[in-house]
Design a protein around this motif. Structure first.
Motif, PDB file in Angstrom:
ATOM      1  N   CYS A  64       0.837  -1.083   0.209  1.00 28.33           N
ATOM      2  CA  CYS A  64       0.023  -0.066  -0.029  1.00 28.33           C
ATOM      3  C   CYS A  64       0.775   1.129   0.125  1.00 28.33           C
ATOM      4  O   CYS A  64       0.270   2.242  -0.382  1.00 28.33           O
ATOM      5  CB  CYS A  64      -1.058   0.010   1.252  1.00 28.33           C
ATOM      6  SG  CYS A  64      -2.192  -1.229   1.209  1.00 28.33           S
ATOM      7  N   VAL A  65       2.129   1.334   0.346  1.00 30.00           N
ATOM      8  CA  VAL A  65       3.110   2.334   0.170  1.00 30.00           C
ATOM      9  C   VAL A  65       3.969   2.340  -1.019  1.00 30.00           C
ATOM     10  O   VAL A  65       5.083   2.803  -0.963  1.00 30.00           O
ATOM     11  CB  VAL A  65       3.737   2.716   1.698  1.00 30.00           C
ATOM     12  CG1 VAL A  65       2.769   3.159   2.488  1.00 30.00           C
ATOM     13  CG2 VAL A  65       4.536   1.431   1.950  1.00 30.00           C
ATOM     14  N   ASP A  66       3.652   1.480  -1.794  1.00 31.97           N
ATOM     15  CA  ASP A  66       4.512   1.308  -3.154  1.00 31.97           C
ATOM     16  C   ASP A  66       4.656   2.670  -3.891  1.00 31.97           C
ATOM     17  O   ASP A  66       3.790   3.402  -3.693  1.00 31.97           O
ATOM     18  CB  ASP A  66       4.071  -0.041  -3.986  1.00 31.97           C
ATOM     19  CG  ASP A  66       5.034  -0.297  -5.116  1.00 31.97           C
ATOM     20  OD1 ASP A  66       4.982   0.408  -6.131  1.00 31.97           O
ATOM     21  OD2 ASP A  66       5.630  -1.376  -4.945  1.00 31.97           O
ATOM     22  N   PRO A  67       5.649   2.646  -4.371  1.00 33.87           N
ATOM     23  CA  PRO A  67       5.938   4.080  -5.121  1.00 33.87           C
ATOM     24  C   PRO A  67       5.133   4.406  -6.390  1.00 33.87           C
ATOM     25  O   PRO A  67       4.482   5.151  -6.699  1.00 33.87           O
ATOM     26  CB  PRO A  67       7.243   4.169  -5.570  1.00 33.87           C
ATOM     27  CG  PRO A  67       7.822   2.931  -5.036  1.00 33.87           C
ATOM     28  CD  PRO A  67       7.046   1.982  -4.495  1.00 33.87           C
ATOM     29  N   ARG A  68       4.298   3.185  -6.667  1.00 33.10           N
ATOM     30  CA  ARG A  68       3.516   3.205  -8.067  1.00 33.10           C
ATOM     31  C   ARG A  68       2.067   3.244  -7.614  1.00 33.10           C
ATOM     32  O   ARG A  68       1.458   2.379  -6.761  1.00 33.10           O
ATOM     33  CB  ARG A  68       3.562   1.912  -8.787  1.00 33.10           C
ATOM     34  CG  ARG A  68       5.186   1.830  -9.532  1.00 33.10           C
ATOM     35  CD  ARG A  68       5.271   0.558  -9.900  1.00 33.10           C
ATOM     36  NE  ARG A  68       5.505  -0.214  -8.811  1.00 33.10           N
ATOM     37  CZ  ARG A  68       5.491  -1.831  -8.894  1.00 33.10           C
ATOM     38  NH1 ARG A  68       5.869  -2.230 -10.211  1.00 33.10           N
ATOM     39  NH2 ARG A  68       5.481  -2.396  -7.816  1.00 33.10           N
ATOM     40  N   GLU A 128       3.407   9.695   6.215  1.00 35.22           N
ATOM     41  CA  GLU A 128       4.778  10.306   5.968  1.00 35.22           C
ATOM     42  C   GLU A 128       4.934  10.353   4.507  1.00 35.22           C
ATOM     43  O   GLU A 128       5.446  11.383   3.958  1.00 35.22           O
ATOM     44  CB  GLU A 128       5.734   9.120   6.448  1.00 35.22           C
ATOM     45  CG  GLU A 128       7.194   9.656   6.630  1.00 35.22           C
ATOM     46  CD  GLU A 128       8.099   8.646   7.163  1.00 35.22           C
ATOM     47  OE1 GLU A 128       9.470   8.860   6.823  1.00 35.22           O
ATOM     48  OE2 GLU A 128       7.659   7.868   7.938  1.00 35.22           O
ATOM     49  N   SER A 129       4.793   9.291   3.626  1.00 33.92           N
ATOM     50  CA  SER A 129       4.891   9.488   2.014  1.00 33.92           C
ATOM     51  C   SER A 129       4.284  10.437   1.701  1.00 33.92           C
ATOM     52  O   SER A 129       4.653  11.149   0.598  1.00 33.92           O
ATOM     53  CB  SER A 129       4.544   8.244   1.549  1.00 33.92           C
ATOM     54  OG  SER A 129       5.499   7.321   1.968  1.00 33.92           O
ATOM     55  N   SER A 130       2.929  10.862   1.957  1.00 35.55           N
ATOM     56  CA  SER A 130       2.260  11.809   1.464  1.00 35.55           C
ATOM     57  C   SER A 130       2.603  13.232   1.753  1.00 35.55           C
ATOM     58  O   SER A 130       2.648  14.116   0.965  1.00 35.55           O
ATOM     59  CB  SER A 130       0.661  11.622   1.940  1.00 35.55           C
ATOM     60  OG  SER A 130       0.240  10.673   1.563  1.00 35.55           O
ATOM     61  N   THR A 131       3.093  13.329   3.204  1.00 28.55           N
ATOM     62  CA  THR A 131       3.487  14.673   3.383  1.00 28.55           C
ATOM     63  C   THR A 131       4.810  14.796   2.720  1.00 28.55           C
ATOM     64  O   THR A 131       5.277  16.233   2.449  1.00 28.55           O
ATOM     65  CB  THR A 131       3.509  14.812   4.968  1.00 28.55           C
ATOM     66  OG1 THR A 131       4.483  13.615   5.461  1.00 28.55           O
ATOM     67  CG2 THR A 131       2.314  14.799   5.572  1.00 28.55           C
ATOM     68  N   THR A 132       5.804  13.947   2.366  1.00 29.46           N
ATOM     69  CA  THR A 132       6.928  14.300   1.834  1.00 29.46           C
ATOM     70  C   THR A 132       6.949  14.172   0.260  1.00 29.46           C
ATOM     71  O   THR A 132       7.762  14.392  -0.255  1.00 29.46           O
ATOM     72  CB  THR A 132       8.098  13.205   2.333  1.00 29.46           C
ATOM     73  OG1 THR A 132       7.471  12.005   2.197  1.00 29.46           O
ATOM     74  CG2 THR A 132       8.338  13.675   3.788  1.00 29.46           C
ATOM     75  N   ALA A 133       5.851  13.907  -0.560  1.00 28.25           N
ATOM     76  CA  ALA A 133       5.806  13.584  -1.726  1.00 28.25           C
ATOM     77  C   ALA A 133       6.111  14.674  -2.601  1.00 28.25           C
ATOM     78  O   ALA A 133       5.952  15.953  -2.128  1.00 28.25           O
ATOM     79  CB  ALA A 133       4.546  13.169  -2.185  1.00 28.25           C
ATOM     80  N   ASP A 134       6.591  14.567  -3.659  1.00 27.46           N
ATOM     81  CA  ASP A 134       7.168  15.530  -4.677  1.00 27.46           C
ATOM     82  C   ASP A 134       5.929  16.306  -5.340  1.00 27.46           C
ATOM     83  O   ASP A 134       4.801  15.488  -5.697  1.00 27.46           O
ATOM     84  CB  ASP A 134       7.897  14.990  -5.686  1.00 27.46           C
ATOM     85  CG  ASP A 134       8.875  15.832  -6.561  1.00 27.46           C
ATOM     86  OD1 ASP A 134       8.462  17.013  -6.247  1.00 27.46           O
ATOM     87  OD2 ASP A 134       9.517  15.594  -7.312  1.00 27.46           O
ATOM     88  N   GLU A 179       2.351  14.116  -5.492  1.00 25.71           N
ATOM     89  CA  GLU A 179       1.685  14.421  -4.078  1.00 25.71           C
ATOM     90  C   GLU A 179       0.276  14.025  -4.199  1.00 25.71           C
ATOM     91  O   GLU A 179      -0.435  13.558  -3.568  1.00 25.71           O
ATOM     92  CB  GLU A 179       1.912  15.835  -3.963  1.00 25.71           C
ATOM     93  CG  GLU A 179       1.175  16.247  -2.705  1.00 25.71           C
ATOM     94  CD  GLU A 179       1.638  17.674  -2.480  1.00 25.71           C
ATOM     95  OE1 GLU A 179       1.584  18.468  -1.091  1.00 25.71           O
ATOM     96  OE2 GLU A 179       1.572  18.625  -3.517  1.00 25.71           O
ATOM     97  N   LYS A 180      -0.331  14.064  -5.390  1.00 27.65           N
ATOM     98  CA  LYS A 180      -1.709  14.064  -5.769  1.00 27.65           C
ATOM     99  C   LYS A 180      -1.916  12.683  -5.747  1.00 27.65           C
ATOM    100  O   LYS A 180      -2.909  12.073  -5.332  1.00 27.65           O
ATOM    101  CB  LYS A 180      -2.079  14.767  -7.228  1.00 27.65           C
ATOM    102  CG  LYS A 180      -2.018  16.443  -7.025  1.00 27.65           C
ATOM    103  CD  LYS A 180      -2.526  16.726  -8.258  1.00 27.65           C
ATOM    104  CE  LYS A 180      -2.455  18.530  -8.390  1.00 27.65           C
ATOM    105  NZ  LYS A 180      -2.673  18.917  -9.704  1.00 27.65           N
ATOM    106  N   GLN A 181      -1.061  11.937  -6.387  1.00 27.56           N
ATOM    107  CA  GLN A 181      -1.334  10.546  -6.382  1.00 27.56           C
ATOM    108  C   GLN A 181      -1.297   9.773  -5.059  1.00 27.56           C
ATOM    109  O   GLN A 181      -2.017   8.905  -4.534  1.00 27.56           O
ATOM    110  CB  GLN A 181       0.010   9.697  -7.307  1.00 27.56           C
ATOM    111  CG  GLN A 181      -0.343  10.108  -8.810  1.00 27.56           C
ATOM    112  CD  GLN A 181       1.022   9.698  -9.460  1.00 27.56           C
ATOM    113  OE1 GLN A 181       1.832   9.419  -9.050  1.00 27.56           O
ATOM    114  NE2 GLN A 181       0.496   9.720 -10.976  1.00 27.56           N
ATOM    115  N   TRP A 182      -0.405  10.367  -4.232  1.00 28.94           N
ATOM    116  CA  TRP A 182      -0.255   9.784  -2.797  1.00 28.94           C
ATOM    117  C   TRP A 182      -1.571  10.349  -1.938  1.00 28.94           C
ATOM    118  O   TRP A 182      -1.941   9.517  -1.308  1.00 28.94           O
ATOM    119  CB  TRP A 182       0.821  10.430  -2.125  1.00 28.94           C
ATOM    120  CG  TRP A 182       2.299   9.712  -2.339  1.00 28.94           C
ATOM    121  CD1 TRP A 182       3.289   9.653  -3.004  1.00 28.94           C
ATOM    122  CD2 TRP A 182       2.272   8.271  -1.703  1.00 28.94           C
ATOM    123  NE1 TRP A 182       3.843   8.545  -2.749  1.00 28.94           N
ATOM    124  CE2 TRP A 182       3.617   7.780  -1.969  1.00 28.94           C
ATOM    125  CE3 TRP A 182       1.444   7.515  -0.641  1.00 28.94           C
ATOM    126  CZ2 TRP A 182       4.140   6.592  -1.455  1.00 28.94           C
ATOM    127  CZ3 TRP A 182       2.184   6.321  -0.192  1.00 28.94           C
ATOM    128  CH2 TRP A 182       3.153   5.831  -0.658  1.00 28.94           C
TER     129      TRP A 182
END
Length: 1713
Positions: A1033-1037, A1081-1087, A1108-1111
């Motif tokens: 669920c936290v894969d980059p894709r 964490e990933s969402s807040t640091t997403a590009d 960021e939107k994808q996250w």
């Protein structure tokens, strides 16, 4: 003798005797009468004896002196005939043993005389012989005489006599000793105390010896004396003697009667004291002599060695050594040293030859050699004799090659020059022979031009000497060329053969004995066991001693042997000789191996190896390993350093092959000769037959074989066998036909060699494997850094060895596979490929092999076999990994069902494929996994299911190929279904396994450690599955995340009920919250960078075009999923101990999401918040148009209940599965309660709500393009949560909370809207509609006030706060709130498509708030709190703003509503205020109110120009209403109202009644625009209060008086100003408004006077009248005005004054009045 004792024989004897005597008497009849007489009497005597005695022989013997006498006399005649007859007769008597001692003595004396007279010499000898051999009567002196007689005869002139005498002497000597032996035999049974003889006892001490022994002693002693050229003691009468003969006799005695010397100390003494010194003395000329040294250099002439003596001495020495070694240890040391010296190059050729022959005699007696070794080499301070002998042979052979033999006449003659000093070259023809066709005609050794033929001299194993037997030669013989070399060569071979066969025989015996004793030792009976043990330990000691001797022997001889054999091997041109040499080297190597003597073993093997390779071939292993001692080829032989000669390249050998050397740099070609091939075969033979003792030298052997195989161009084929193949590079290998036919044989032997490894013991097998490994390491080193064809010999042979040892594969598996794994990592692809080939072949073979016990029962072995497959995973080369995976696929297809405990390893291999390893590898591995999931889940142990989950998960994480990731998520779903269907069986099996492990762990005292402990194992399996999906669920894709998220929440939803209740704790904490943390964490640091396109031609919707939107989408999905679980499984979660903590964490996540700077996430967070609070807001129609597709929020997800269509699919299943799940749960799930009972949870929710609200609505400090401002739907949803939340917390909701709420409501409403969203949220400006946010805010307040209304008394103190809040909103109507420093534009000015912020239209909201205020106030005006908190005053204060702005208000409706609200409020509030007048609570309200009236009625704002007349009149009527309120509600109660206030009201009314024109009107409108109605109303009110008739209190009167005076003063002022202006203006007309004003005043004055007239006079104050009258003069002054209107008004004003025209009264009256 029985023949001579028989009666017939006796009878015959008697007859013969008589006939002899008769013959004698006949012969002597004439010449010698005495003799005749004697003969006659002799006959009578014989007859008498025969007649008288029964024992005739005995009687004869007794009387033998007389019987013999006639014959002696006959001999005395010296007549040959008679003598012969007599001697014959005497011999006959002797032969029948009828001669007594005395007779014998007489006979000997007679013989002596004959000898002295040289008569009948041969017959004499014969007689002596017969006398001595037939009986033992001759002793002592007579015996010595007899012997001397023989000796004397030996030295006569007659050759025949000489020789016969020599023979007789030999025989006699033998007889003497034989007698002694017989005597010993007779006395053997009588044990007698031996008399101790002192070690240094005199030679005469023979008193203890028996007679025969004494004779032998004396004889031997004298022989020594004679040889030493001394006088004999016993053999008196010797005249001459030769040394050669003496030595021969000594030798024969020593050789034939060794036991005599060994058994009798006296004889041993003779040996030690006489024989040895004698030998040493006689050797001296040989020792001192140096060949070639000129006599002048030495002071005394040196005696030349004498061949006959020397040769005989050597023979004696040989016997001494052979027979009496044990007695003569020290002496033998000297002898042996001498022998060694005789081999020196400076000794004569013949001497060297006989010395070699002597040594050869020793070499064929291994036991003797062994004794040497024990006595000398193993003693500390002794000469190393055995070593010296071997070294001497070596040096001897070398010297033959190095120094051409000079002293050999044969050579000299051959060479054709007599220059004996200089070295002479070898036969010139040898070279020619060597060259002739490359094949030597004769077997020979050839070395550096020296050619030495090999002669066949003896049969192997027997030392048949040639020159030691030349007893007849006096001159030194000529030694043929090559003789010495051949003998020496045979010495070496026999030495090796003897030693090895002896030692190996003994070793074999020891080994079998050991086995039998060990077997016997285990026998049951106690006593025998003890015995056996004893014998075993003796055995051990014995073996220790023997072993030490064997080792010493080998250690002593190997260096010399090796030096010599290597040289010979190099020099040999004969196949048979080569074969012998190689055989010797091989047997030595094997022996050393058996004894564990590594250095020597390796040295011999090295020699064979070197022989196998071309000369000067660079093979490091042969130069660097244990052969270091050989690397400089220097052996110390006899103290001299002799260089070991390195192989000479010019040996004339047939070349049979040309090939490439195996080296890093190509180095041209090398040649192999037939001898190389012969050596190679020996090497193969060695490895084949003696593999067990090779140990570490396998390395040498295999290295050599590898090079040979390479040169011959053999390449590995399947299974590891080597087949002839084309050479890959360079000039291709050239092989002669001879070798071509050999190759298959060699290849075959090579394979057989490794096949036979199955018969080696474990240790040897390990040595073999180690050697192959290190060989392979070298090959690997060579193959580094270049792509040349590597040598695969070692790898191929490792494979072959592994395959044939499958039955005990365990013991070699680790080193074998460990090494192959290293090979697999090699950069050279061919090498690598073979490594992998070998490894996978071994693994497959191991798994299919029919082990005993079978693999299914031997799990350890199965795991061992599979382990290397797992290890291959650490190798990065894709080709290796492909091989590995192909192997796995094959194993799965063939053994899939029976893998059992091997599953974890197999699965591990699939799981080890990393992301960066290329698509094809990942695909292959995934193929394996799919096969496992589809076919093998039911067959594998349940404990492996977890690994399957892990592996499937890891494929999900691979980013090479999206489809694989998505498919693997599908596999996880399939796996979860499998768990679900087979739940019960899996659970049972896992629990059983768990119990077993637990028990093991307890026994070991360790803690059982597995993931998710202590959940039950089946639950752990689920948890692992969830955790894996969580990771995905936290894969980059994004696609993977979405799929995994849906699958995770679906499985938890569908199968979660299978879990134990306690496991939910882990699900919540370890799975869901952990996932939320990571997503957050990933969402807040997403590009935030824009992604141009999604790879390929996929277009990305703008709502997903940044990471960021994808996250954000993932976050929404995850949070929603978790919230749904909390909601649907609340009945399971609530009983868990830390539900409240979980609740807090969830709230925290909702808060983070809600506060994220992303509208989609934040809104979704609130939906989740609503869901967990179980508030689901219905979708209202009014919301729909407001949320357009343009907002970055997928519409369906965000509106209404959160389960939007995006998530609907998986969840459809929950219910149906839920129904099925009933049976898994012990109890039915409890009915879900809709409310959370626990207040704390609600309060936690409240504080979260508060934090979200306060954070999200707090204005940022600075603004730029990217500043995030929350969206309207978000704020609306946020506020909408409150009412429901409040229902649960209202009991504890206090002022603080209310304050907090207020802040949030206020801030939320202040948030502006971005211009691109405004068209959907804002109505067009003209429509007065509330936004849903504003509505929600009011609803929230409404809920609150309703709650307060029905709530307890103490809640009512909150009213004022609510009023404050509402009033704050009311203020927005005129002063929209600021959002931080943000500049907002008016909606009309905002451009739709720019990123601008638009202020909302707050008017409708403010007005609605105002309505609420009024309603609320109407309900609560009397509440204590409302009174105390000056709510009324605040309302007024708030309304004052729009009222004072009036036309300047943003919206016209505002002030109108404000007025009506004010009126409503006052109508309720003023009575309350009057009630509380005394308390002073409203004191501050009055001035506020007054100011408000003032600001409104006399507003500074100008009405708009476009205001219509009707509109104006309507507005005026509002003003009138206000005045009416004053007249009805305030002034009547003036006495309850502060004076100042009333005064202010009056002033105001006054102002209203006069100064009320508006200056903005045009002349034409003037008539209407004068607020006449208003003025009128004001005036009337003023007047009304001026003359209120019912003055009940002084207060009222005061009001009216004040009102009048105000009015009058006002009029006076206006008039004055008018007159002033008129005068100044001259002809110019005054401004229109001033004219109007004056007209008003004039009208007011007339009205006032009318009113005054109507009132009762007592009600009018005198002052008032005075003021009225005072107006008159002013009025009069106005007459000059030019305005007609003014004039008519003036007229009206002046008329009423007539009533004041009255005569003046008297003073008295006046004063009284």
């Amino acid at each position: 003798m029985s023949g001579t004792n028989s009666p017939e024989a006796v009878k015959k004897l008697l007859e013969n005797m008589q006939s002899d005597l008769r013959a004698l008497s006949l012969e002597c009849k004439k010449k010698f009468p005495p003799v005749k007489e004697a003969a006659e009497s002799g006959i009578i005597k014989v007859k008498t004896i025969a007649a008288r005695n029964t024992e005739i022989l005995a009687a004869l013997k007794e009387n033998s002196s007389e019987v013999v006498q006639p014959f002696l006399m006959g001999c005395g005649t010296k007549e040959p005939k008679i003598t012969q007859l007599c001697l014959t007769a005497i011999q006959r008597l002797m032969s029948h043993e009828v001669v007594s001692e005395t007779a014998a003595g007489n006979i000997i004396n007679m013989l002596w005389q004959l000898m002295e007279n040289s008569l009948e010499e041969l017959k004499l000898l014969q007689t002596v012989l017969v006398l001595l051999t037939t009986n033992t009567v001759v002793h002592d002196e007579s015996l010595s005489k007899a012997i001397v007689l023989c000796f004397r005869l030996h030295f006569t002139k007659d050759n025949i006599t000489n020789n016969t005498a020599a023979a007789t002497v030999r025989q006699v000597v033998t007889v003497v000793f034989e007698r002694m032996v017989a005597e010993d035999e007779r006395h053997r049974d009588i044990i007698e105390q031996p008399v101790l003889v002192q070690g240094n006892s005199n030679r005469r001490s023979v008193s203890t010896l028996k007679p025969c022994a004494k004779d032998a002693y004396m004889l031997f002693q004298d022989l020594c004396q004679l040889v030493n050229a001394d006088a004999p003691y016993w053999l008196v009468g010797m005249t001459e003697m030769t040394r050669t003969f003496g030595l021969e006799l000594l030798e024969s005695v020593l050789n034939d009667f060794p036991q005599v010397f060994l058994q009798h100390q006296e004889f041993s003494f003779l040996l030690k004291e006489r024989v040895c010194p004698l030998v040493i003395k006689l050797f001296s000329p040989n020792i001192k002599f140096r060949q070639g040294s000129s006599s002048s250099s030495s002071p005394a002439p040196v005696e030349k060695p004498y061949f006959p003596i020397c040769m005989r001495l050597l023979r004696v020495v040989s016997v001494l050594i052979k027979q009496f070694y044990s007695l003569l240890v020290t002496e033998c040391e000297i002898f042996l040293s001498l022998l060694v010296k005789f081999l020196d190059a400076d000794k004569p050729q013949w001497l060297r030859a006989v010395a070699v022959e002597s040594i050869h005699r020793l070499c064929v007696q291994p036991q003797l050699l062994r004794s040497f070794c024990q006595s000398y080499d193993m003693k500390q301070h002794s000469t190393k004799v055995f070593r010296d002998i071997v070294n001497a042979l070596g040096s001897f052979i070398q010297s033959l090659f190095l120094v051409p033999p000079t002293g050999n006449p044969a050579t000299t003659n051959q060479a054709g020059n007599n220059n004996s000093g200089g070295p002479v070259s070898a036969p010139a023809n040898s070279g020619m022979l060597g060259i002739g066709g490359g094949v030597t005609l004769l077997p020979a050794f050839e070395y550096r031009g020296t050619w030495i033929p090999i002669l066949t001299i003896t049969v192997q194993g027997s030392a048949k000497a040639t020159y030691l037997e030349m007893l007849d030669k006096v001159e030194p013989p000529t030694i043929p060329e090559g003789y010495a070399m051949s003998v020496a060569f045979h010495c070496l071979l026999d030495l090796v053969r003897g030693i090895t066969s002896m030692i190996e025989g003994e070793l074999g015996k020891v080994e079998t004995e050991c086995q039998t004793t060990t077997e016997a030792a285990s026998s049951p009976t106690q006593s025998s066991e003890q015995q056996e043990l004893q014998s075993t330990s003796d055995q051990m000691d014995k073996e220790k001693v023997s072993r030490a001797v064997w080792e010493e022997m080998v250690n002593a001889c190997w260096c010399g042997l090796l030096a010599a054999l290597s040289l010979l091997l190099d020099a040999s041109t004969d196949e048979a000789a080569t074969e012998n040499i190689l055989k010797a080297e091989l047997t030595m190597a094997a022996l050393c191996g058996r004894l564990g003597l590594v250095t020597s073993r390796d040295a011999f093997i090295t020699a064979i190896c070197k022989g196998s390779l071309p000369p000067h071939y660079a093979l490091t292993v042969l130069n660097t390993t244990t052969a270091a001692t050989l690397s400089n080829k220097s052996y110390s032989i006899q103290g001299q350093s002799v260089m070991m000669i390195s192989p000479s390249s010019e040996s004339h050998q047939q070349v049979v092959a040309v090939g490439q050397p195996l080296a890093v740099q190509p180095q041209g070609t090398v040649m192999l000769t037939s001898k190389n091939i012969q050596c190679m075969r020996t090497l193969l033979n060695l490895a084949h037959c003696h593999g067990a003792v090779l140990g570490t030298s396998w390395q040498l052997v295999l290295a050599t074989l590898q090079h040979l195989v390479w040169i011959l161009g053999l390449k590995p084929s399947s299974g590891g066998a080597l087949k002839p193949g084309r050479a890959v590079e360079g000039p291709s290998t050239v092989l002669t036909t001879a070798v071509m036919t050999d190759l298959p044989v060699i290849s075959n032997i090579l394979s057989r060699l490794f096949e036979s490894s199955q018969y080696l013991d474990d240790v040897s097998l390990h040595h073999l494997i180690n050697a192959l490994c290190s060989l392979s390491l070298e090959a690997m080193d060579m193959a580094y850094g270049n792509n040349k064809e590597p040598s695969l010999f070692a790898v191929a042979k490792l494979l072959e060895t592994g395959l044939v040892n499958m039955h005990r594969i365990e013991i070699l598996w680790r080193p074998l596979t460990g090494h192959l794994l290293e090979v697999c990592q090699h950069p050279n692809s061919r090498m690598r490929e073979w490594g992998a080939e070998a490894l996978t072949s071994l693994i497959k073979a191991g798994l299919t092999f029919n082990h005993d016990p079978p693999l299914s029962q031997n799990q350890r072995l199965q795991l061992l076999l599979l382990n290397p497959l797992k290890e291959m995973s650490s190798i990065n080369h894709p080709d290796i990994r492909l091989k590995q995976l192909e192997c796995v696929l094959q194993i799965l297809q063939s053994q899939g069902d029976s893998l059992g405990p091997g599953w974890p390893l197999v699965l591990g291999v699939m799981g080890a494929i990393r992301n960066d390893q290329g698509e094809s590898l990942i695909r292959t591995a995934f193929q394996c996994l799919q096969l496992v999931v589809t076919d093998f889940l039911p067959t594998m142990p349940c404990t492996c299911l977890q690994i399957v989950v892990d592996v499937a998960g890891s494929f999900g994480l691979h980013n090479q190929e999206l489809n694989i990731s998505l498919t693997s998520i599908g596999l996880l779903w399939n796996i979860s279904d499998y768990f679900f269907q087979r739940g019960e069986t899996i659970e049972k099996e896992l629990n059983k396994e768990e119990a077993a492990q637990q028990k093991q762990a307890e026994e070991k005292g360790v803690v059982l450690n597995r993931p998710f402990h202590p959940a039950p194992p089946f639950d752990c399996l689920w948890l692992c599955l969830y955790a894996k999906l969580g990771e995905l669920c936290v894969d980059p894709r994004p696609a993977v995340r979405k799929s995994a998220g849906q699958t995770l929440f679906s499985t938890i939803g569908a199968h979660g009920t299978l879990l134990q209740h306690s496991t939910w704790h882990t699900v919540i904490w370890k799975v869901l919250f952990h996932l939320l943390d990571r997503v957050r964490e990933s969402s807040t640091t997403a590009d935030k960078e824009k992604i141009e396109s999604g790879g390929g031609n996929i277009l990305i919707h703008h709502s997903r075009d940044t990471a960021e939107k994808q996250w954000a989408e993932t976050w929404v999905l995850t949070l929603a999923g978790v919230a749904r679980i909390f909601n649907t499984r609340r009945y399971l979660l609530q009983p868990l101990g830390d539900f409240s903590r979980a609740w807090d964490v969830l709230l925290d996540h909702i808060q983070s999401a809600a506060l994220s700077k992303n509208n989609e996430v934040s809104l979704a967070a609130l939906k989740s918040f609503q869901e967990i609070l179980q508030i689901v807001s219905p979708v209202r129609d009014s919301d729909k148009p407001e949320t357009p597709p343009a907002v970055n929020v997928p519409v369906p997800v965000l509106l209404g209940s959160i389960s939007g269509p995006g998530l609907s699919r998986p969840f459809v299943r929950t219910d149906s599965i839920g129904d099925r799940l009933g049976r898994y749960n012990s109890s039915e799930p409890p009915v879900v309660t809709d409310e959370l009972e626990d207040l704390n949870l609600w309060w936690a929710a409240w504080s979260t709500w508060y934090r979200i609200g306060s954070e999200s609505t707090k204005p940022p400090v600075t603004f730029d393009k990217l500043t995030f401002i929350p969206s309207q739907p978000f704020l609306t949803a946020l506020i909408q949560i409150f009412p429901a939340l409040y229902q649960h917390i209202k009991t504890g909701f206090n002022m603080d909370d209310l304050q907090k709420l207020g802040v949030i409501l206020h801030s939320a409403v202040s948030v502006p809207i971005s211009s691109d969203a405004s068209p959907f949220i804002l109505p067009s400006y003209t429509e007065a509609v509330l936004t849903s946010l504003q509505e929600a805010v009011l609803t929230a307040l409404d809920v609150l006030q309703k709650a307060i209304c029905v709530g307890p008394e103490n809640m009512q103190i909150m009213y004022p706060a609510i009023f404050d809040q509402l009033l704050a909103f009311v203020e927005f109507s005129c002063k929209p709130p600021q959002y931080g420093q943000l500049e907002t534009k008016h909606i009309a000015n905002a451009k739709y498509n720019q990123a601008e912020w638009v202020a909302l239209n707050y008017v409708p909201f403010a007005e609605r708030s105002l309505e609420v205020v009024v309603d609320l106030y109407q309900k609560t005006a009397c509440h204590k709190a409302v009174v105390n908190e000056k709510v009324l005053q605040n309302i007024i204060k708030t309304l004052r703003v729009p009222l004072s702005l009036k036309y300047s208000c943003p919206s016209e409706s505002t002030w109108k509503l404000a007025v009506s609200s004010l009126l409503k409020v006052l109508s309720i509030g003023l009575p309350v205020a009057r009630q509380h007048a005394s308390s002073g609570k409203f004191d501050s309200m009055w001035p506020e109110l007054a100011n408000t009236f003032e600001d409104f009625l006399f507003t500074k704002s100008i009405p708009p120009d476009n205001l219509s007349i009707q509109e104006f009149q309507r507005n005026e009527s509002i003003d009138v209403e206000v005045v009416q309120l004053i007249s009805t509600e305030i002034l009547p109660y003036a006495n309850f109202i502060p004076k100042e206030f009333v005064g202010q009201i009056m002033t105001m009314l006054n102002k209203g009644s006069i100064h009320s024109q508006s200056s903005s009107f045009t002349e034409a409108e003037i008539d209407i625009r004068l607020r006449e109605e208003f003025s009128k109303m004001c005036f009337e009110t003023l007047l009304q209060f001026s003359f209120s008739n019912k003055v009940t209190t002084p207060q009222e009167g005061y009001i009216s008086r004040m009102a009048l005076s105000v009015l009058l003063k006002r009029s006076q002022d206006v008039l004055h100003r008018y007159i002033e202006d008129e005068r100044l203006s001259g002809k110019c007309p005054l401004p229109r408004q001033q004219v109007t004003e004056i007209i008003f005043v004039l009208k007011a004055v007339s009205t006032l006077i009318d009113s005054l007239k109507k009132t009762q006079p007592e009600n009018v104050d005198g002052n008032t009248w005075a003021q009225v009258i005072a107006l008159y003069p002013t009025l009069v002054e106005c007459i000059t005005c030019s305005s007609a209107e003014v004039c008519s008004a003036l007229k009206e004003a002046l008329v009423p004054f007539k009533d004041f025209m009255q005569p003046p009264a008297s003073k008295v009256q006046n004063g009284e009045s």
